[in-house]
Design a protein around this motif. Structure first.
Motif, PDB file in Angstrom:
ATOM      1  N   TYR A  55      23.364 -32.445  -8.662  1.00 31.04           N
ATOM      2  CA  TYR A  55      24.182 -33.764  -8.768  1.00 31.04           C
ATOM      3  C   TYR A  55      25.440 -33.827  -9.646  1.00 31.04           C
ATOM      4  CZ  TYR A  55      24.482 -39.054  -9.191  1.00 31.04           C
ATOM      5  OH  TYR A  55      25.006 -40.232  -9.128  1.00 31.04           O
ATOM      6  N   PRO A  56      26.680 -33.762  -8.777  1.00 32.19           N
ATOM      7  CA  PRO A  56      28.032 -33.843  -9.390  1.00 32.19           C
ATOM      8  C   PRO A  56      28.299 -35.140 -10.131  1.00 32.19           C
ATOM      9  CG  PRO A  56      28.232 -34.213  -7.089  1.00 32.19           C
ATOM     10  CD  PRO A  56      26.706 -34.126  -7.488  1.00 32.19           C
ATOM     11  N   LEU A  57      28.928 -35.039 -11.437  1.00 29.40           N
ATOM     12  CA  LEU A  57      29.417 -35.958 -12.262  1.00 29.40           C
ATOM     13  C   LEU A  57      31.084 -35.953 -11.996  1.00 29.40           C
ATOM     14  CD1 LEU A  57      27.243 -36.014 -15.469  1.00 29.40           C
ATOM     15  CD2 LEU A  57      26.936 -37.480 -13.341  1.00 29.40           C
ATOM     16  N   GLY A  58      31.647 -36.889 -11.681  1.00 31.03           N
ATOM     17  CA  GLY A  58      33.250 -36.843 -11.533  1.00 31.03           C
ATOM     18  C   GLY A  58      33.642 -38.230 -11.262  1.00 31.03           C
ATOM     19  N   ARG A  59      34.819 -38.386 -10.753  1.00 30.17           N
ATOM     20  CA  ARG A  59      35.745 -39.274 -10.943  1.00 30.17           C
ATOM     21  C   ARG A  59      35.256 -40.448 -10.173  1.00 30.17           C
ATOM     22  NH1 ARG A  59      40.463 -41.605 -12.720  1.00 30.17           N
ATOM     23  NH2 ARG A  59      41.764 -42.772 -11.231  1.00 30.17           N
ATOM     24  N   ARG A  60      34.465 -40.179  -9.056  1.00 32.72           N
ATOM     25  CA  ARG A  60      33.619 -40.990  -8.156  1.00 32.72           C
ATOM     26  C   ARG A  60      32.334 -40.650  -8.162  1.00 32.72           C
ATOM     27  NH1 ARG A  60      39.010 -41.699  -6.327  1.00 32.72           N
ATOM     28  NH2 ARG A  60      39.668 -43.624  -5.975  1.00 32.72           N
ATOM     29  N   THR A  61      31.512 -41.085  -8.743  1.00 39.74           N
ATOM     30  CA  THR A  61      30.173 -40.541  -8.756  1.00 39.74           C
ATOM     31  C   THR A  61      29.473 -41.553  -8.142  1.00 39.74           C
ATOM     32  OG1 THR A  61      30.271 -39.320 -11.065  1.00 39.74           O
ATOM     33  CG2 THR A  61      28.051 -40.121 -10.416  1.00 39.74           C
ATOM     34  N   ARG A  62      28.654 -41.004  -7.045  1.00 43.01           N
ATOM     35  CA  ARG A  62      27.817 -41.896  -6.143  1.00 43.01           C
ATOM     36  C   ARG A  62      26.465 -41.137  -6.123  1.00 43.01           C
ATOM     37  NH1 ARG A  62      32.094 -44.001  -7.366  1.00 43.01           N
ATOM     38  NH2 ARG A  62      33.525 -45.226  -6.064  1.00 43.01           N
TER      39      ARG A  62
ATOM     40  N   SER B  44      20.023 -31.104 -11.563  1.00 42.02           N
ATOM     41  CA  SER B  44      21.159 -30.271 -12.503  1.00 42.02           C
ATOM     42  C   SER B  44      22.110 -31.155 -12.283  1.00 42.02           C
ATOM     43  CB  SER B  44      21.236 -28.787 -11.916  1.00 42.02           C
ATOM     44  OG  SER B  44      20.458 -28.067 -12.272  1.00 42.02           O
ATOM     45  N   LEU B  45      22.771 -31.512 -13.418  1.00 43.76           N
ATOM     46  CA  LEU B  45      24.100 -32.485 -13.598  1.00 43.76           C
ATOM     47  C   LEU B  45      25.318 -31.376 -13.660  1.00 43.76           C
ATOM     48  CD1 LEU B  45      22.764 -35.356 -15.808  1.00 43.76           C
ATOM     49  CD2 LEU B  45      22.955 -35.382 -13.399  1.00 43.76           C
ATOM     50  N   THR B  46      26.341 -31.602 -13.135  1.00 46.65           N
ATOM     51  CA  THR B  46      27.472 -30.793 -12.987  1.00 46.65           C
ATOM     52  C   THR B  46      28.566 -31.486 -12.980  1.00 46.65           C
ATOM     53  OG1 THR B  46      27.569 -30.652 -10.395  1.00 46.65           O
ATOM     54  CG2 THR B  46      26.315 -28.967 -11.444  1.00 46.65           C
ATOM     55  N   VAL B  47      29.511 -31.214 -13.857  1.00 46.64           N
ATOM     56  CA  VAL B  47      30.884 -31.877 -13.908  1.00 46.64           C
ATOM     57  C   VAL B  47      31.947 -31.275 -12.975  1.00 46.64           C
ATOM     58  CG1 VAL B  47      32.528 -32.364 -15.653  1.00 46.64           C
ATOM     59  CG2 VAL B  47      30.218 -32.244 -16.397  1.00 46.64           C
ATOM     60  N   GLN B  48      32.337 -32.244 -12.574  1.00 47.89           N
ATOM     61  CA  GLN B  48      33.287 -31.865 -11.564  1.00 47.89           C
ATOM     62  C   GLN B  48      34.744 -32.035 -11.860  1.00 47.89           C
ATOM     63  OE1 GLN B  48      32.847 -34.601  -8.244  1.00 47.89           O
ATOM     64  NE2 GLN B  48      32.017 -33.126  -6.964  1.00 47.89           N
ATOM     65  N   SER B  49      35.793 -30.979 -11.736  1.00 51.73           N
ATOM     66  CA  SER B  49      36.993 -30.871 -12.354  1.00 51.73           C
ATOM     67  C   SER B  49      37.905 -31.648 -11.306  1.00 51.73           C
ATOM     68  CB  SER B  49      37.492 -29.542 -12.236  1.00 51.73           C
ATOM     69  OG  SER B  49      37.491 -28.722 -11.046  1.00 51.73           O
TER      70      SER B  49
END
Length: 245
Positions: A81-88, A235-240
Motif C-alpha cells: 500500500y503506497p503512501l504518497g502525494r495522492r493516497t487513495r 506493507s506501507l511504502t512511501v512513494q517518492s
C-alpha cells in the motif's frame, strides 16, 4: 521481548513474535522454523506454550506442520500500500485485489479539540463530522479508520459515504475534485480490543497506525484521519512523488 503479566497470554505474544520474525530471518531458506525446543529456549518458556503458539498460527493458515519434518511457513504475500502525494485506498490496492469496498461503521458529530482544530484549521469547539470506516479487499479487512471533516463545509459526508463507500467520491460530490496528502506519520503498536474485533485479528496482533492530513488544491485541510492496518496483511511504502517531501 515478552510482556509478562500484561493481560495477553504468553502463547499469543509468541505467535506474534514468530509471525513478524518470519521476515527477520527466523526461518531458513526453505521456510522452516526452528524446532519447539529451540523456540522455547529463545522465548524462555516451556514447549507447551510454544506448541500453543504454533497451533494458533496453523489455525490461521500462517504455518503448517509436516509430520516428521517440522513446521514451515505458508507463504502469503502482503498487500503493498503506497503512501504518497495522492493516497487513495482503491488506487493503492489496485490490481492486488479483485474487489475493494469501504463500509461506514459509525458517524458522529463532535466538537474539535485542540489537536483536531490544528489539523483541520478550524477553531476549537467547531463542529466536525467523524466517520469510522472499514476498508476491505476481497472481503478481507485491511484498514480501520476514523476520519474528521469540517461539518459546515461537508455536512453531507456521512450520507454520501454510506451511499458510495469512498472518501474520494464523497469529497468530489461536495466540491473537492482533487486533494493531496499534506503529511503522514506512521507508528506500530499492539491492536486494541476494538481493532482486534473489527479487523479480525488475534489478541496481541500488531497494527500499523497512520495519522494523515489531506488538503484541497488551495492547501485548505479537508480531512484528518487515523487509520490502523494489520501489519501481517499490508506493507506501507512511501512513494517518492514529486514535491512529496
Amino acid at each position: 521481548m515478552l510482556r509478562r503479566r500484561s493481560g495477553v497470554a504468553l502463547w499469543r505474544q509468541i505467535a506474534e513474535e514468530i509471525r513478524f520474525g518470519l521476515a527477520a530471518g527466523l526461518v531458513d531458506a526453505a521456510g522452516k522454523l526452528p524446532g519447539e525446543m529451540a523456540l522455547a529456549a529463545r522465548f524462555n518458556v516451556n514447549r507447551h506454550t510454544v506448541r500453543s503458539a504454533l497451533k494458533s498460527l496453523a489455525d490461521e493458515g500462517v504455518v503448517e506442520t509436516r509430520h516428521g519434518d517440522g513446521t514451515y511457513v505458508i507463504s502469503t504475500p502482503r498487500i503493498i500500500y503506497p503512501l504518497g502525494r495522492r493516497t487513495r485506498f482503491s488506487d493503492g490496492v489496485g490490481a492486488q485485489a479483485r474487489s475493494k469496498r469501504g463500509v461506514l461503521l459509525e458517524s458522529l458529530t463532535e466538537e474539535a479539540d485542540r489537536q483536531l482544530a490544528t489539523a483541520l484549521g478550524v477553531s476549537v469547539g467547531a463542529p466536525l463530522v467523524r466517520l469510522q470506516t472499514l476498508s476491505e479487499a476481497d472481503g478481507v479487512p485491511l484498514a480501520l479508520s476514523n476520519s474528521w471533516f469540517d461539518a459546515v463545509r461537508f455536512s453531507e459526508m456521512a450520507e454520501i459515504y454510506r451511499d458510495c463507500g469512498s472518501i474520494t467520491e464523497s469529497l468530489r460530490r461536495q466540491g473537492v475534485d482533487d486533494y493531496v496528502r499534506q503529511s503522514t506519520t506512521v507508528e506500530a503498536r499492539h491492536a486494541s480490543e476494538t481493532e482486534t474485533d473489527r479487523l479480525g485479528l488475534s489478541a496481541g496482533a500488531i497494527v500499523l497506525v497512520t495519522k494523515a492530513i489531506n488538503t484541497d488544491r488551495n492547501g485548505v485541510p479537508v480531512e484528518y484521519s487515523i487509520s490502523q492496518f494489520p501489519a501481517d496483511r499490508i506493507s506501507l511504502t512511501v512513494q517518492s512523488d514529486r514535491d512529496w517531501f
